[in-house]
Design an enzyme around this catalytic site. Structure first.
Site, PDB file in Angstrom:
ATOM      1  N   GLU A  93     -56.955 -76.503  75.007  1.00 33.36           N
ATOM      2  CA  GLU A  93     -56.638 -77.224  76.251  1.00 33.36           C
ATOM      3  C   GLU A  93     -57.083 -76.155  77.371  1.00 33.36           C
ATOM      4  OE1 GLU A  93     -52.798 -79.074  76.797  1.00 33.36           O
ATOM      5  OE2 GLU A  93     -52.434 -78.841  74.439  1.00 33.36           O
ATOM      6  N   CYS A 106     -58.116 -72.872  84.359  1.00 36.89           N
ATOM      7  CA  CYS A 106     -57.052 -72.003  83.211  1.00 36.89           C
ATOM      8  C   CYS A 106     -57.574 -72.038  81.941  1.00 36.89           C
ATOM      9  CB  CYS A 106     -55.868 -72.303  83.504  1.00 36.89           C
ATOM     10  SG  CYS A 106     -54.482 -71.449  82.302  1.00 36.89           S
ATOM     11  N   CYS A 113     -51.066 -69.124  69.206  1.00 36.44           N
ATOM     12  CA  CYS A 113     -50.863 -68.062  69.471  1.00 36.44           C
ATOM     13  C   CYS A 113     -49.721 -67.547  68.501  1.00 36.44           C
ATOM     14  CB  CYS A 113     -50.191 -68.169  70.882  1.00 36.44           C
ATOM     15  SG  CYS A 113     -49.558 -66.273  71.682  1.00 36.44           S
ATOM     16  N   CYS A 117     -43.239 -66.070  72.140  1.00 34.69           N
ATOM     17  CA  CYS A 117     -42.398 -66.412  73.324  1.00 34.69           C
ATOM     18  C   CYS A 117     -41.354 -67.416  73.272  1.00 34.69           C
ATOM     19  CB  CYS A 117     -42.923 -66.234  74.585  1.00 34.69           C
ATOM     20  SG  CYS A 117     -44.056 -64.603  75.012  1.00 34.69           S
ATOM     21  N   CYS A 120     -42.098 -70.768  75.387  1.00 40.72           N
ATOM     22  CA  CYS A 120     -43.353 -71.362  75.399  1.00 40.72           C
ATOM     23  C   CYS A 120     -43.957 -72.267  74.486  1.00 40.72           C
ATOM     24  CB  CYS A 120     -44.492 -70.001  75.358  1.00 40.72           C
ATOM     25  SG  CYS A 120     -46.226 -70.494  75.415  1.00 40.72           S
ATOM     26  N   CYS A 334     -47.804 -74.306  83.151  1.00 40.76           N
ATOM     27  CA  CYS A 334     -47.452 -73.007  82.538  1.00 40.76           C
ATOM     28  C   CYS A 334     -46.781 -73.320  81.184  1.00 40.76           C
ATOM     29  CB  CYS A 334     -47.037 -72.208  83.293  1.00 40.76           C
ATOM     30  SG  CYS A 334     -48.167 -71.072  84.057  1.00 40.76           S
TER      31      CYS A 334
HETATM   32  N1  SAH Z   1     -50.260 -64.768  76.610  1.00 40.54           N
HETATM   33  C1  SAH Z   1     -50.429 -64.552  78.136  1.00 40.54           C
HETATM   34  C2  SAH Z   1     -51.353 -65.516  78.776  1.00 40.54           C
HETATM   35  C3  SAH Z   1     -50.532 -67.137  78.459  1.00 40.54           C
HETATM   36  S1  SAH Z   1     -49.226 -67.647  79.081  1.00 40.54           S
HETATM   37  C4  SAH Z   1     -49.084 -64.087  78.574  1.00 40.54           C
HETATM   38  O1  SAH Z   1     -48.046 -64.272  78.058  1.00 40.54           O
HETATM   39  O2  SAH Z   1     -49.347 -63.826  79.821  1.00 40.54           O
HETATM   40  C5  SAH Z   1     -49.244 -67.798  80.899  1.00 40.54           C
HETATM   41  C6  SAH Z   1     -47.878 -67.644  81.499  1.00 40.54           C
HETATM   42  O3  SAH Z   1     -47.135 -68.958  81.483  1.00 40.54           O
HETATM   43  C7  SAH Z   1     -47.014 -66.372  81.017  1.00 40.54           C
HETATM   44  O4  SAH Z   1     -46.734 -65.734  82.090  1.00 40.54           O
HETATM   45  C8  SAH Z   1     -45.981 -67.178  80.221  1.00 40.54           C
HETATM   46  O5  SAH Z   1     -44.975 -66.137  79.998  1.00 40.54           O
HETATM   47  C9  SAH Z   1     -45.855 -68.343  81.134  1.00 40.54           C
HETATM   48  N2  SAH Z   1     -45.284 -69.436  80.286  1.00 40.54           N
HETATM   49  C10 SAH Z   1     -45.029 -69.870  79.135  1.00 40.54           C
HETATM   50  N3  SAH Z   1     -44.209 -70.931  78.875  1.00 40.54           N
HETATM   51  C11 SAH Z   1     -43.845 -70.954  80.000  1.00 40.54           C
HETATM   52  C12 SAH Z   1     -42.836 -72.318  80.446  1.00 40.54           C
HETATM   53  N4  SAH Z   1     -42.303 -73.200  79.499  1.00 40.54           N
HETATM   54  N5  SAH Z   1     -42.526 -72.018  81.885  1.00 40.54           N
HETATM   55  C13 SAH Z   1     -43.092 -71.375  82.532  1.00 40.54           C
HETATM   56  N6  SAH Z   1     -43.963 -70.550  82.295  1.00 40.54           N
HETATM   57  C14 SAH Z   1     -44.521 -70.216  80.789  1.00 40.54           C
END
Ligand code: SAH
Length: 357
Positions: A93, A106, A113, A117, A120, A334
């Site tokens: 995506e 983006c 991944c 987290c 996420c 995000c």
């Molecule tokens: N792996 C990288 C980039 C991808 S995520 C990183 O961790 O930075 C891009 C951003 O979105 C990161 O800051 C991540 O923590 C955030 N993110 C992931 N899931 C989210 C969610 N459900 N709500 C808000 N931000 C989220």
């Protein structure tokens, strides 16, 4: 064959490659122009390249071109989410956001991944594979072509951990910002990482103007570990020290992303601790009220709490903004990117199998 596919090669590598094939070196510049300036999708579009050479190249090398599988346009803000199919059938995506200052894309850096987290969606199915430089570039090229509008900014903030695919991401950045290609200014590109310390330092050593964003999300290691497994590998102190190193090398400010999760990391004591951590640093905090993900139970912080958090940071003279969620109606915000499409396809296939039985 070389390590890279044709569209992931630099001009010098294309030259060497062509020479090995017994072809003229000057063809390299022509090919590179077709790939990266004109951003062709199909070899047939290359008018000044002899057919015999095209056939030779296709026989020897892979040609990467993504296929648009689906596209959703937000009714709220014109944000577009693209689903692209890769050569091997995987789906990724990308998101196009329209801002006053220009169009920002983006991109994803991996299929899935493995960082895990908790809030996420991209990590739910684990990591399938890394993306090649060409597959990252093509996300930008396809969107620019589809819209007919210039892409001016790129953020590596889609699915995947860019520094877990370090070499390919660096090559992608080199080609993306190269003056002979699509030529996006280094200053308009940002890479976001969950905090892989050795790679942050390597990235800093390159001394480019490409921006760095760190997903911090908590002011203490203890709290961070409950949200991000990677916090077991690297402490906040180590991350901040690597960030200071980056700032020293590049003189650029670092962005800290902080997703606010109700009752988890959005309290006044969290804001105070975060302010203590970042005080005096050349940085900027981006607050993101966490986006709800179907499979996760985290809730976003209420508006008043978000404002309060912001005010507390500002009182400590920390630069802070609240990120506007774009494309919420199309699950493009995000952390919401995931492989629904693949699941849907699999289901369709399963049903098809059933019908055949
Ligand atoms: N792996 C990288 C980039 C991808 S995520 C990183 O961790 O930075 C891009 C951003 O979105 C990161 O800051 C991540 O923590 C955030 N993110 C992931 N899931 C989210 C969610 N459900 N709500 C808000 N931000 C989220």
């Amino acid at each position: 064959m070389g390590e890279w596919d044709l569209k992931s090669m630099k001009i010098e590598e294309l030259e060497e490659y062509l020479e090995r094939l017994g072809e003229k070196r000057f063809r390299a510049g022509q090919l590179y122009g077709w790939f990266h300036r004109k951003q062709i999708r199909d070899f047939r579009e290359m008018g000044n390249i002899p057919n015999a050479l095209k056939e030779k190249l296709l026989a020897e090398q892979t040609w990467v071109s993504l296929k648009e599988a689906e596209r959703y346009v937000s009714g709220l803000d014109g944000t577009e989410k693209y689903l692209f199919e890769l050569g091997d059938g995987h789906v990724i995506e990308s998101v196009l956001m329209r801002y006053r200052h220009g169009n920002s894309v983006c991109i994803s850096s991996q299929v899935g991944c493995r960082m895990g987290c908790r809030f996420c969606a991209s990590t739910i199915g684990g990591l399938a594979r890394n993306l090649a430089p060409s597959e990252m570039l093509d996300q930008v090229y396809m969107i620019q072509r589809q819209t007919g509008e210039r892409v001016s900014n790129v953020v590596v903030m889609g699915t995947g951990e860019p520094f877990d695919n370090y070499d390919n991401v660096i090559r992608f950045l080199e080609l993306l910002t190269d003056g002979h290609g699509i030529h996006i200014s280094q200053r308009n590109v940002t890479v976001s990482t969950c905090g892989l310390v050795p790679e942050i330092r390597r990235f800093a050593d390159r001394q480019t103007a490409v921006g760095l964003a760190i997903s911090l999300h908590a002011p203490t290691d203890e709290k961070r570990r409950t949200l991000m497994p990677v916090a077991n590998r690297y402490s906040i102190a180590e991350i901040l020290s690597a960030c200071r190193y980056y700032i020293g090398k590049t003189n650029r400010r670092v962005t800290f992303e902080y997703s606010l999760v109700a009752g988890v990391n959005d309290g006044e004591e969290d804001a105070a601790a975060l302010a203590r951590l970042l005080k005096g640093m050349l940085c900027h905090v981006n607050l993101i009220p966490v986006n709800p993900v179907r499979e996760r139970s985290y809730r976003r912080s209420g508006e008043a709490r978000v404002r309060n958090f912001k005010n507390m940071l500002e009182k400590s003279s920390i630069n802070v903004t609240i990120r506007r969620a774009m494309g919420r109606d199309i699950q493009a915000a995000c952390g919401q990117l995931r492989k629904d499409y693949a699941d849907k396809k699999k289901q369709e296939n399963d049903y098809a199998d059933l019908r055949q039985d």
